[in-house]
Design a protein around this motif. Structure first.
Motif, PDB file in Angstrom:
ATOM      1  N   LEU A  18       0.823  -0.904   0.051  1.00 51.79           N
ATOM      2  CA  LEU A  18       0.109  -0.079  -0.157  1.00 51.79           C
ATOM      3  C   LEU A  18       0.903   1.268  -0.155  1.00 51.79           C
ATOM      4  O   LEU A  18       2.009   1.185   0.488  1.00 51.79           O
ATOM      5  N   ARG A  19       0.293   2.194  -0.620  1.00 56.36           N
ATOM      6  CA  ARG A  19       0.881   3.375  -0.538  1.00 56.36           C
ATOM      7  C   ARG A  19       0.039   4.586   0.191  1.00 56.36           C
ATOM      8  O   ARG A  19      -0.773   5.026  -0.198  1.00 56.36           O
ATOM      9  N   LEU A  20       0.495   5.102   1.451  1.00 65.38           N
ATOM     10  CA  LEU A  20      -0.173   6.101   2.056  1.00 65.38           C
ATOM     11  C   LEU A  20       0.361   7.465   1.751  1.00 65.38           C
ATOM     12  O   LEU A  20       1.619   7.586   1.379  1.00 65.38           O
ATOM     13  N   SER A  21      -0.625   8.482   1.651  1.00 62.43           N
ATOM     14  CA  SER A  21      -0.307   9.936   1.278  1.00 62.43           C
ATOM     15  C   SER A  21      -0.704  10.814   2.673  1.00 62.43           C
ATOM     16  O   SER A  21      -1.815  10.550   3.274  1.00 62.43           O
ATOM     17  N   CYS A  22       0.224  11.694   2.726  1.00 59.52           N
ATOM     18  CA  CYS A  22      -0.177  12.687   3.812  1.00 59.52           C
ATOM     19  C   CYS A  22      -0.065  13.883   3.003  1.00 59.52           C
ATOM     20  O   CYS A  22       0.934  14.546   2.729  1.00 59.52           O
ATOM     21  N   VAL A  79       3.599  14.016   1.477  1.00 58.73           N
ATOM     22  CA  VAL A  79       4.616  12.974   2.070  1.00 58.73           C
ATOM     23  C   VAL A  79       3.927  11.565   1.883  1.00 58.73           C
ATOM     24  O   VAL A  79       2.823  11.463   2.097  1.00 58.73           O
ATOM     25  N   TYR A  80       4.785  10.735   1.518  1.00 60.66           N
ATOM     26  CA  TYR A  80       4.188   9.249   1.106  1.00 60.66           C
ATOM     27  C   TYR A  80       4.957   8.297   2.269  1.00 60.66           C
ATOM     28  O   TYR A  80       6.038   8.613   2.285  1.00 60.66           O
ATOM     29  N   LEU A  81       4.160   7.149   2.208  1.00 59.88           N
ATOM     30  CA  LEU A  81       4.732   5.969   3.048  1.00 59.88           C
ATOM     31  C   LEU A  81       4.467   4.871   1.935  1.00 59.88           C
ATOM     32  O   LEU A  81       3.188   4.598   2.018  1.00 59.88           O
ATOM     33  N   GLN A  82       5.488   4.351   1.397  1.00 57.46           N
ATOM     34  CA  GLN A  82       5.340   3.147   0.613  1.00 57.46           C
ATOM     35  C   GLN A  82       5.542   1.830   1.402  1.00 57.46           C
ATOM     36  O   GLN A  82       6.610   1.842   2.040  1.00 57.46           O
ATOM     37  N   MET A  83       4.716   1.030   1.364  1.00 52.83           N
ATOM     38  CA  MET A  83       4.696  -0.109   2.589  1.00 52.83           C
ATOM     39  C   MET A  83       4.383  -1.401   1.482  1.00 52.83           C
ATOM     40  O   MET A  83       3.529  -1.574   1.015  1.00 52.83           O
ATOM     41  N   ASN A  84       5.610  -2.103   1.897  1.00 48.26           N
ATOM     42  CA  ASN A  84       5.701  -3.440   0.997  1.00 48.26           C
ATOM     43  C   ASN A  84       5.908  -4.481   1.802  1.00 48.26           C
ATOM     44  O   ASN A  84       6.293  -4.454   2.817  1.00 48.26           O
ATOM     45  N   SER A  85       5.657  -5.843   1.500  1.00 50.09           N
ATOM     46  CA  SER A  85       5.845  -6.972   2.184  1.00 50.09           C
ATOM     47  C   SER A  85       4.985  -6.872   3.478  1.00 50.09           C
ATOM     48  O   SER A  85       5.758  -6.906   4.568  1.00 50.09           O
ATOM     49  N   LEU A  86       3.569  -6.309   3.240  1.00 53.79           N
ATOM     50  CA  LEU A  86       2.955  -6.021   4.554  1.00 53.79           C
ATOM     51  C   LEU A  86       2.753  -7.301   5.457  1.00 53.79           C
ATOM     52  O   LEU A  86       2.470  -8.645   5.004  1.00 53.79           O
ATOM     53  N   LYS A  87       2.571  -7.108   6.846  1.00 51.18           N
ATOM     54  CA  LYS A  87       2.252  -8.188   7.769  1.00 51.18           C
ATOM     55  C   LYS A  87       1.342  -8.154   8.417  1.00 51.18           C
ATOM     56  O   LYS A  87       0.772  -7.060   8.608  1.00 51.18           O
TER      57      LYS A  87
END
Length: 121
Positions: A18-22, A79-87
């Motif tokens: 997921l990619r979160l945006s702020c 500002v973004y937070l790219q989140m990979n391999s989520l658990k």
């Protein structure tokens, strides 16, 4: 009106991304350090990542290092937070916050409303 608005949360399977945006309105986010935090049910809020203004230095919690990436798009004031391999343990409400300073710190001045991230099969 000065505000931060998060978006991009949702339901994703383990291993997904997921990619979160702020996004900031009413002020220029480029001039401030920005952090991402999360709070899981029954737990306290924890810092996930932060990006400073000075040379763009970044910080990551050990639990997300190598999987999450924080970045800025100054043109979009976001500002973004790219989140990979989520658990599944990444499940939480994620918040962004800015502080009136150039460097990451423990104190932040303005917070967004949060976006829910749920990692489940």
């Amino acid at each position: 009106q000065l505000q931060l608005v998060e978006s991009g949360g949702g339901l994703v399977q383990p291993g997904g991304s997921l990619r979160l945006s702020c996004a900031a309105s009413g002020f220029t986010l480029n001039y401030y350090a920005v952090g991402w935090f999360r709070q899981a049910p029954g737990k306290g809020r924890e810092v996930v990542s932060c990006i400073s203004v000075t040379d763009g230095a970044t910080y990551y919690a050990d639990s997300v290092k190598g999987r999450f990436t924080i970045s800025r798009d100054n043109a979009k004031n976001t500002v973004y937070l790219q989140m990979n391999s989520l658990k599944p343990e990444d499940t939480a409400v994620y918040y962004c916050a800015m502080r009136d300073g150039l460097l990451c710190s423990n104190e932040y001045d303005r917070w967004g409303q949060g976006t829910q991230v749920t990692v489940s099969s």
